[in-house]
Scaffold this motif. Structure first.
Motif, mmCIF file in Angstrom:
data_model
loop_
_atom_site.group_PDB
_atom_site.id
_atom_site.type_symbol
_atom_site.label_atom_id
_atom_site.label_comp_id
_atom_site.label_asym_id
_atom_site.label_seq_id
_atom_site.Cartn_x
_atom_site.Cartn_y
_atom_site.Cartn_z
ATOM 1 N N ASN A 48 0.818 -1.227 0.000
ATOM 2 C CA ASN A 48 0.000 0.000 0.000
ATOM 3 C C ASN A 48 0.847 1.271 0.000
ATOM 4 N N GLY A 49 2.150 1.129 -0.208
ATOM 5 C CA GLY A 49 2.990 2.312 -0.371
ATOM 6 C C GLY A 49 3.731 2.745 0.892
ATOM 7 N N GLU A 79 12.641 0.556 -3.038
ATOM 8 C CA GLU A 79 11.420 0.162 -2.320
ATOM 9 C C GLU A 79 10.175 0.718 -3.008
ATOM 10 N N MET A 80 10.284 1.960 -3.514
ATOM 11 C CA MET A 80 9.151 2.556 -4.242
ATOM 12 C C MET A 80 8.805 1.720 -5.472
ATOM 13 N N ALA A 81 9.850 1.216 -6.121
ATOM 14 C CA ALA A 81 9.612 0.411 -7.330
ATOM 15 C C ALA A 81 8.815 -0.847 -6.976
ATOM 16 N N HIS A 82 9.110 -1.435 -5.815
ATOM 17 C CA HIS A 82 8.330 -2.607 -5.388
ATOM 18 C C HIS A 82 6.843 -2.243 -5.277
ATOM 19 N N CYS A 83 6.571 -1.059 -4.703
ATOM 20 C CA CYS A 83 5.161 -0.654 -4.512
ATOM 21 C C CYS A 83 4.507 -0.346 -5.861
ATOM 22 N N ILE A 84 5.187 0.508 -6.649
ATOM 23 C CA ILE A 84 4.561 1.025 -7.866
ATOM 24 C C ILE A 84 4.412 -0.082 -8.927
ATOM 25 N N GLN A 85 5.368 -0.996 -8.951
ATOM 26 C CA GLN A 85 5.293 -2.115 -9.906
ATOM 27 C C GLN A 85 4.452 -3.278 -9.358
ATOM 28 N N ARG A 86 3.835 -3.085 -8.234
ATOM 29 C CA ARG A 86 2.932 -4.057 -7.597
ATOM 30 C C ARG A 86 3.600 -5.431 -7.431
ATOM 31 N N HIS A 87 4.821 -5.404 -6.931
ATOM 32 C CA HIS A 87 5.559 -6.659 -6.774
ATOM 33 C C HIS A 87 4.909 -7.595 -5.763
ATOM 34 N N ALA A 88 4.270 -6.996 -4.739
ATOM 35 C CA ALA A 88 3.634 -7.858 -3.729
ATOM 36 C C ALA A 88 2.526 -8.685 -4.365
ATOM 37 N N LEU A 89 1.770 -8.042 -5.266
ATOM 38 C CA LEU A 89 0.677 -8.764 -5.938
ATOM 39 C C LEU A 89 1.241 -9.864 -6.831
ATOM 40 N N ARG A 90 2.332 -9.514 -7.509
ATOM 41 C CA ARG A 90 2.954 -10.512 -8.387
ATOM 42 C C ARG A 90 3.513 -11.674 -7.565
ATOM 43 N N ALA A 91 4.067 -11.343 -6.403
ATOM 44 C CA ALA A 91 4.570 -12.408 -5.521
ATOM 45 C C ALA A 91 3.411 -13.219 -4.969
ATOM 46 N N PHE A 92 2.306 -12.524 -4.681
ATOM 47 C CA PHE A 92 1.121 -13.203 -4.144
ATOM 48 C C PHE A 92 0.617 -14.243 -5.143
ATOM 49 N N ARG A 93 0.596 -13.830 -6.422
ATOM 50 C CA ARG A 93 0.173 -14.771 -7.469
ATOM 51 C C ARG A 93 1.053 -16.015 -7.430
ATOM 52 N N LYS A 94 2.343 -15.768 -7.260
ATOM 53 C CA LYS A 94 3.296 -16.888 -7.288
ATOM 54 C C LYS A 94 3.145 -17.775 -6.047
ATOM 55 N N TYR A 95 2.912 -17.121 -4.900
ATOM 56 C CA TYR A 95 2.947 -17.882 -3.657
ATOM 57 C C TYR A 95 1.575 -18.234 -3.091
ATOM 58 N N ARG A 96 0.494 -17.813 -3.793
ATOM 59 C CA ARG A 96 -0.823 -18.015 -3.170
ATOM 60 C C ARG A 96 -1.132 -19.490 -2.932
ATOM 61 N N ASN A 97 -0.516 -20.354 -3.727
ATOM 62 C CA ASN A 97 -0.732 -21.780 -3.492
ATOM 63 C C ASN A 97 0.384 -22.381 -2.639
ATOM 64 N N GLN A 98 1.228 -21.483 -2.102
ATOM 65 C CA GLN A 98 2.326 -21.992 -1.273
ATOM 66 C C GLN A 98 2.336 -21.288 0.085
ATOM 67 N N PRO A 99 1.212 -21.399 0.842
ATOM 68 C CA PRO A 99 1.180 -20.690 2.128
ATOM 69 C C PRO A 99 2.327 -21.087 3.034
ATOM 70 N N ALA A 100 2.803 -22.295 2.882
ATOM 71 C CA ALA A 100 3.883 -22.757 3.754
ATOM 72 C C ALA A 100 5.119 -21.877 3.599
ATOM 73 N N TYR A 101 5.302 -21.361 2.389
ATOM 74 C CA TYR A 101 6.471 -20.513 2.153
ATOM 75 C C TYR A 101 6.385 -19.242 3.007
ATOM 76 N N LEU A 102 5.197 -18.606 2.943
ATOM 77 C CA LEU A 102 5.013 -17.360 3.704
ATOM 78 C C LEU A 102 5.183 -17.609 5.206
#
Lengths: 401, 184
Positions: A110-111, A136-159
């Motif tokens: 969320n910035g 760090e701004m690039a992570h927010c603006i490029q929505r890296h968390a969402l992209r990581a979420f897509r990758k890890y959403r089926n891997q809760p154990a990782y988080l």
């Protein structure tokens, strides 16, 4: 009285359940249309933002955030200068400082960017700060968390594994609880190598466009690596890990040398930058002294002295570093710093006591007595007066015998 | 099952507080101790330190430990040594406590010198909160004897149990006797 601490310890288990539920919900839509996928993504982002806000509230209510509105204002000015033209309308980038001597900076989707006082204290220029913030701004603006979420959403154990790494790490459990899963991922493991490289590349462009030398961060990375090696520091965070710092340095080295690098030098004004850090250097040095990290504490104090050469507290802290380090050769140096602190401010009681302690331990009770007495005169209600009175009593017995 | 989970979690947290795990190999402590366990209190099995409680450790516990002075603490890199003054040893304990981010809103109420069973030591009184906002109070006694750092502490919920059970701890402290450690 029923004291329930269970929630504290069952927290990771709760997270596992929560993350598992998230994972399950994605499995239950095997034939999803593109529109629905997009809606799902928007929901996922909203969920990430809400989760971030909750985690930030916890972080801030635990007293971990460094309260200095003026310095925060300065950090946000640097952010404004770095800000690209096209940013999602609802995304507001803000920066706050966490009171922690460990090396780290991390961004929530969320910035909200958090930077540790330990990392700031290692910096020498606004250009270095800009490089860290732009990444760090690039992570927010490029929505890296969402992209990581897509990758890890089926891997809760990782988080969960990421957060548990932090939970197991000495002294950081409170921070781990406060950060939650989203913060822990950003803070410890970083994103994938590709997303980190992308943040470096994009951040590089923003730093350059804002008129900073983007390669200035290289010397910060070198400094961090040598600090980690010198004090044998072990840190759990992204910036406290040798391979991660090296990876960041390599990313930067591989980017093209800016053509007008000489004209960017004016933004590398060390003294002006250190003047902005000001009190933070001393506060962070105190945290490092408590942790027994004397070399990094000394570097912070010396930086502070370069902007305030007559600061009595700084000389006192240098004395403390040398006295507490406990090496025989340090004792005279410690006395030298304490004496300087007294010359600068004769009413400052703490160095009187410290010199008294050194003489007392050497068995020079007559000298010790003089300093203990002056300390008590200057600060009769000192919290350690019971100890000082005990030393004085011992000095008197020794005199009489 | 739930009780078992609680117990294992408790052992973890007390281990953190006892600072017993970290650090490299150190010689075992040369000195041990004898104490009278207060009536109505029970031992929680542990081979590293003595852990006692009356009801359950979340309400009150007493912890007694003899640790080799060269042993590292969990957070601070500072180490104790044989020539340290009690105040210097107390400072390391305070640094360790303040650096421990498990102890929320830690408040140091008192730090004074004290003779404990004939040894020059210190007494620290502090409060802290857990993650749910419950306040706990700890009375911590410590002293160095040769190469061994002895520490005895009583922690209880500040609202009620601390005042109620403190006398049992004081009584136990009076019975403390330092003895040469058995060679293992």
């Amino acid at each position: 009285m029923n004291i329930r601490r269970s929630k504290l310890f069952l927290f990771p288990i709760g997270l596992l359940l929560l993350a598992s539920a998230t994972g399950c919900s994605t499995h239950s839509k095997p034939q999803i249309s593109r529109v629905a996928e997009s809606l799902l993504e928007s929901e996922a982002e909203q969920m990430l933002w809400e989760k971030s806000e909750r985690e930030q509230r916890t972080l801030e209510s635990n007293g971990l955030v460094y309260a200095d509105p003026q310095f925060e204002g300065y950090l946000n000015q640097v952010v404004a200068r770095l800000m690209p033209e096209t940013v999602p309308a609802n995304l507001v980038i803000r920066v706050k400082v966490i009171k922690s001597p460990y090396l780290n900076a991390f961004a929530y989707p969320n910035g909200m960017i958090y930077i540790h006082s330990g990392l700031l204290a290692r910096m020498d220029s606004e250009a270095q700060l800009a490089a860290v913030l732009a990444h760090e701004m690039a992570h927010c603006i490029q929505r890296h968390a969402l992209r990581a979420f897509r990758k890890y959403r089926n891997q809760p154990a990782y988080l969960i594994a990421v957060q548990q790494t932090l939970l197991k790490t000495k002294g950081l459990q409170k921070l781990a609880h406060a950060m939650g899963v989203t913060g822990a991922m950003a803070a410890i493991s970083g994103y994938t190598r590709e997303l980190e490289a992308e943040a470096d590349r994009i951040g590089f462009e923003w730093v350059l466009r804002a008129g900073y030398n983007p390669k200035a961060a290289l010397s910060l990375f070198d400094q961090m690596l040598s600090d980690l090696a010198a004090d044998g520091l072990e840190e759990p965070f992204f910036f406290g890990s040798h391979p991660r710092i090296r990876q960041r340095a390599e990313n930067l080295q591989n980017l093209p040398e800016p053509a007008m690098i000489d004209t960017l030098a004016s933004n590398n004004d060390r003294q002006a930058f250190l003047a902005k850090l000001d009190q933070l250097l001393i506060d962070n040095a105190r945290l490092d002294i408590r942790l027994g990290r004397f070399q990094v504490a000394r570097t912070s104090v010396e930086k502070f002295l370069s902007i305030k050469p007559d600061d009595t507290r700084a000389y006192f802290l240098l004395g403390e570093i040398h006295r507490q380090r406990g090496q025989r050769s340090d004792v005279q140096t410690a006395i030298g710093y304490y004496s300087r602190a007294i010359r600068l401010d004769p009413s400052f009681a703490a160095p009187h006591k410290a010199i008294g302690l050194i003489h007392y331990k050497k068995g020079q009770h007559d000298l010790a007595k003089k300093f203990f007495e002056s300390c008590l005169q200057l600060s009769p209600d000192s919290p350690d007066k019971a100890y000082i009175k005990g030393y004085l009593k011992q000095c008197t017995i020794s005199e009489e015998s | 099952m739930k009780r078992l989970l609680w117990l294992s979690l408790l052992i973890c947290v007390v281990s953190l507080l006892a600072c017993a795990h970290s650090g490299g190999l150190t010689k075992p402590a040369s000195y041990g101790y004898k104490v009278n366990i207060p009536e109505g209190w029970r031992k929680i099995d542990n081979n590293r330190y003595l852990l006692l409680t009356k009801e359950n450790p979340f309400q009150q516990y007493i912890l007694v430990q003899n640790r080799p002075i060269g042993k590292s603490f969990r957070h601070t890199k500072k180490k104790m040594h044989t020539t340290m003054l009690p105040e210097e040893a107390a400072q390391i304990v305070v640094d360790e406590l303040i650096s421990d981010q498990n102890l929320l809103n830690l408040k140091l109420l008192n730090n004074t010198p004290l003779n404990i069973s004939g040894y020059d030591g210190f007494k620290i009184l502090y409060t802290y909160q857990d993650g749910e906002g419950h306040t706990f109070k700890t009375l911590y006694y410590g002293f160095i004897k040769a190469d061994t750092f002895f520490n005895l502490r009583f922690t209880a919920a500040d609202r009620f149990h601390f005042q109620r059970d403190i006398d049992a701890f004081r009584l136990m402290l009076k019975s403390l006797e330092i003895v040469k450690a058995k060679k293992t």
